[in-house]
Scaffold this active site. Structure first.
Site, PDB file in Angstrom:
ATOM      1  N   LYS A   1       0.887  -1.329   0.064  1.00  0.00           N
ATOM      2  CA  LYS A   1      -0.025   0.009  -0.193  1.00  0.00           C
ATOM      3  C   LYS A   1       0.925   1.245  -0.061  1.00  0.00           C
ATOM      4  O   LYS A   1       0.535   2.319  -0.703  1.00  0.00           O
ATOM      5  CB  LYS A   1      -0.853  -0.034   1.286  1.00  0.00           C
ATOM      6  CG  LYS A   1      -2.142  -1.139   1.025  1.00  0.00           C
ATOM      7  CD  LYS A   1      -2.639  -1.075   2.495  1.00  0.00           C
ATOM      8  CE  LYS A   1      -3.944  -2.536   2.136  1.00  0.00           C
ATOM      9  NZ  LYS A   1      -4.320  -2.987   3.360  1.00  0.00           N
TER      10      LYS A   1
ATOM     11  N   GLN B   1      -4.853  -2.088   9.634  1.00  0.00           N
ATOM     12  CA  GLN B   1      -4.447  -3.262   8.881  1.00  0.00           C
ATOM     13  C   GLN B   1      -5.093  -4.468   9.808  1.00  0.00           C
ATOM     14  O   GLN B   1      -4.840  -4.542  10.892  1.00  0.00           O
ATOM     15  CB  GLN B   1      -2.949  -3.365   8.710  1.00  0.00           C
ATOM     16  CG  GLN B   1      -2.739  -4.835   7.997  1.00  0.00           C
ATOM     17  CD  GLN B   1      -3.222  -4.800   6.415  1.00  0.00           C
ATOM     18  OE1 GLN B   1      -3.152  -3.752   5.698  1.00  0.00           O
ATOM     19  NE2 GLN B   1      -3.572  -5.860   5.983  1.00  0.00           N
TER      20      GLN B   1
ATOM     21  N   ASP C   1     -11.523   2.701   4.113  1.00  0.00           N
ATOM     22  CA  ASP C   1     -11.981   1.622   3.874  1.00  0.00           C
ATOM     23  C   ASP C   1     -13.478   1.204   3.859  1.00  0.00           C
ATOM     24  O   ASP C   1     -14.126   0.170   3.519  1.00  0.00           O
ATOM     25  CB  ASP C   1     -11.466   0.460   5.176  1.00  0.00           C
ATOM     26  CG  ASP C   1     -10.105  -0.370   4.916  1.00  0.00           C
ATOM     27  OD1 ASP C   1      -9.851  -0.348   3.587  1.00  0.00           O
ATOM     28  OD2 ASP C   1      -9.633  -0.679   5.951  1.00  0.00           O
TER      29      ASP C   1
END
Lengths: 360, 360
Positions: B120, B164, B187
Site C-alpha cells: 500500500k 490493517q 476502507d
C-alpha cells in the site's frame, strides 16, 4: 415490474368476495375463543412465550374445499405481545419505579398522520408507556423541529423518539431523522442502526418496526427461516431493505425484487417465504406462489368497492383468495402485519427503557 | 454450502493448465500494446474515462476453439486508474498545494500484514499520496491504538486512515474501527457508511475497496447491471454484503448465497452476473454458470502445486478453465479483482482529500 399485473384479482361480484370474508370471520371466531387476556398467563419476555402460541401454528381456518392456507393472525399476535409488554412494564415499575416514555413529534395537519399519532398514543397508554406528543404547525422551521428533538434527546424520561412521516416538503427529512439520538431511535431508521443490521457480528440498537413485526410473525408461527429461499418485494428503507437484512441474519437465502426486476413471478415461484411491500394491490397472483410457501403481506392498498359503505376496501399486495389456495400460510389485510407495527414500536420503547436502566 | 464441490477442478497435469496460461499471456500481450501511460491521454476523473477503455470490452483473448470468455483484466484497469489518480493528484497539488495523505496502522508482526502494508505504501508513493505508517508491537494496548487513531483523526494532512486487519486477539476490532473518523474511513467499514450504502437516497462517504473494485470492473467493461439477475456468493462485511448493496443500487436483482444456502448451483445458473467471495478454491464449476454470464472472482486461494517453485499456486472461487468455456467474461486470479482493491483505496483517499478541500 416488467410483467406485473396490477389489476384487482378479486372480481367485484359478491360471490367471489365470499371466501375472503369467510376466512376472515373464521379466524376472528377462533381468536375470540382463546383467552389471551387471561391473568393466569405469565407475562414474561416476548420471545420466551413463543411456545404458548404454538397451538396457533396448527390452526387451519374455516375453509372451502379449495382453501388450505393457515391465516397468520397478526391482530391476535399483536394483542398477545401488547399483553406481554404490559406485564413487563408493570414488573419494571414495581422493581425500579421506571416507566418507559415515547415522544412523538407531528408536524403539519395531515389527517392520516394525526390518526396514526392518536393510535400510537392510545396504544402507549394501554400498555403503560407514558407518551409525550408535540404538534407543530405546517409552516414550522427545521430548526424548531431540531430543537424539540434535542430536548427529547436530553430528557431521561423519554426512551424513544418518533418523528411522524411524511414531514412538510420544506424540511430535510435526513437531517431531522439523523438528529434523533441513536439510543432513542425506536423507529430504527438511523443509518447507524441500518449499518449494524447489515453487518455480521454487529447488533443494531433498534430494528425498524414493520419488518421486525414480519419476522416476529414467522417466529410466533414457528416457521423455519434458516436455509429457506426468501423473496422480499420492494426495497424501501423502512420495510423491504431491512426485512431482507433480517431474513439474511436468520440464514435465509434472500432475493430483493423491485421495479426494475424482470419476470418477478419466476423468482417468487422459487420462494419458501415471500414478504411483499410493493404497495401494489393484488400484484402477487396465485401463479406467482410456490405451493406451500409462507406469505407475509405488508401492503395496505385501498381499492374501489361500491358495496362498501366507505366506497373502498383495503387489500394487500398479495391476491389473498388465490394465495389461500396455494400457500401454506398467509397474512390477511387488514389484520396481518398492520397491527404488528405498533406492537413492535411499543416493544422497541420497552427495550430502550430496559437498556437505559440496565433492567433485565 | 450444502452441495458445494471444493475440489480443485484444474488437474495437476501441465496439459490441463495450458489454456489458463495461454489466455493470461494473450491478455497481457494485448494490454502491452495499448499505450496506457501515454502522456497524451487526458488524466481526468476516473469515471469519465470509461469511454477510452471501451475497446477492451470487445477484446476476445487468444483462445482454443473451446474457450470463449473475455478476460476482465483487472491488472490493466488498475494500472489505468492509478494513472488517472496520478494526474488528479498532480492537478490538485498545482491548484491548491494539497497532497492527499493516507495513514496506515499495523499492530503486531504478521508477515502477510507487513507485506500488504508495504504494498500500500509503495502504491501511495507511485501516485503521489503521502503515506504515514505506524507500527505497534503485538502486545500493545487497545488504548495505544485508539490514541494513534485520534491523532490521525485530528491531523489535517491525513485524509484516510486504514487499520490493517486482523488485529491481535486481545483487541476489540469493532471499537477500534468505530474510532476512525467517518470522514477518513477510506476502507468504508464504518457502520454509518454501510448504513448509508444500504439506504436509498443516502450516499456513503466511502465504499469498501474490493466490492467497489468489482463494480468498477463491470463499468469499465461496459457490462450492463440494471435489471440483471446478480448473485453474490459470500456475505462478509468487507466484500459480499457491500457488493450486494452496490449491485442493488445499480438496479440489479440480487441474491446473496452463503454457507446455509441449499443447492447454490441452481441459483447461480440463473445469474447474469456472479460475484464470488466465498474463499473456496474452484467452488463454482462450469455447470453452475449460465451461458454468457459475467463472472467476477474475488477469491484468492492457494492450492498445492508441485510444479510451482513455491509449491502452490493461487486460484479463485471460480473454476477458471470451465468458466472460460461458458461465461462471456471472467476475471482471472491473480490479475483480476486483486489489483483493483489497492487502486480503489487510492481512489477513496483522493476523493477524501478532494471533499475536505472542496476541490472539484
Amino acid at each position: 415490474m416488467a410483467s406485473s399485473i396490477f389489476s384487482d384479482c378479486s372480481s367485484s361480484t359478491t360471490a367471489r368476495l365470499l371466501p375472503f370474508n369467510k376466512i376472515r370471520s373464521g379466524v376472528l371466531q377462533f381468536c375470540r375463543s382463546v383467552p389471551l387476556h387471561s391473568r393466569t398467563a405469565n407475562p414474561s419476555l416476548i420471545r420466551t412465550t413463543t411456545q404458548r402460541l404454538s397451538t396457533w401454528s396448527t390452526v387451519t381456518v374455516a375453509m372451502t374445499t379449495e382453501t388450505r392456507a393457515k391465516v397468520i393472525d397478526g391482530k391476535s399476535v399483536a394483542k398477545q405481545i401488547r399483553y406481554e409488554i404490559t406485564g413487563e412494564i408493570s414488573r419494571m415499575k414495581d422493581a425500579i419505579s421506571i416507566v418507559p416514555g415515547l415522544a412523538v413529534i407531528l408536524v403539519g395537519d395531515r389527517k392520516d398522520s394525526a390518526t396514526y399519532v392518536r393510535n400510537k398514543k392510545k396504544a402507549c397508554e394501554a400498555v403503560g408507556i407514558t407518551s409525550y406528543e408535540e404538534c407543530l404547525p405546517e409552516n414550522s422551521t427545521e430548526q424548531e423541529v431540531l430543537k424539540l428533538i434535542s430536548g427529547f434527546n436530553d430528557d431521561p424520561s423519554v426512551h424513544g423518539i418518533l418523528i411522524q412521516l411524511p414531514l412538510p416538503c420544506h424540511m430535510n427529512e435526513e437531517n431531522i431523522l439523523n438528529a434523533v439520538s441513536i439510543e432513542k431511535d425506536v423507529d430504527g431508521f438511523h443509518p447507524l442502526n441500518i449499518g449494524r443490521l447489515a453487518m455480521r457480528g454487529r447488533e443494531p440498537l433498534f430494528v425498524p418496526c414493520t419488518p421486525k413485526g414480519c419476522i416476529e410473525l414467522l417466529h410466533r408461527y414457528r416457521i423455519d427461516i434458516k436455509g429457506k429461499r426468501a423473496v422480499v418485494i420492494g426495497r424501501s428503507n423502512i420495510v423491504g431493505m431491512p426485512a431482507a437484512l433480517l431474513l439474511q441474519r436468520e440464514d435465509a437465502t434472500v432475493t430483493i425484487l423491485h421495479s426494475r426486476t424482470k419476470n418477478p413471478e419466476e423468482i417468487t415461484r422459487q420462494a419458501d417465504i415471500i414478504i411483499s411491500a410493493a404497495g401494489q394491490p393484488n400484484m402477487v397472483r396465485g401463479s406467482w406462489i410456490k405451493p406451500g410457501a409462507v406469505i407475509i403481506d405488508v401492503g395496505i392498498n385501498p381499492v374501489e368497492d361500491a358495496k362498501s359503505p366507505r366506497g373502498y376496501r383495503l387489500v394487500g399486495d398479495i391476491c389473498y383468495e388465490e394465495a389461500c389456495k396455494i400457500a401454506s400460510a398467509v397474512t390477511p389485510v387488514p389484520g396481518g402485519v398492520g397491527p404488528m407495527t405498533i406492537a413492535m414500536l411499543l416493544s422497541n420503547t420497552l427495550s430502550s427503557a430496559k437498556r437505559t436502566h440496565n433492567f433485565k
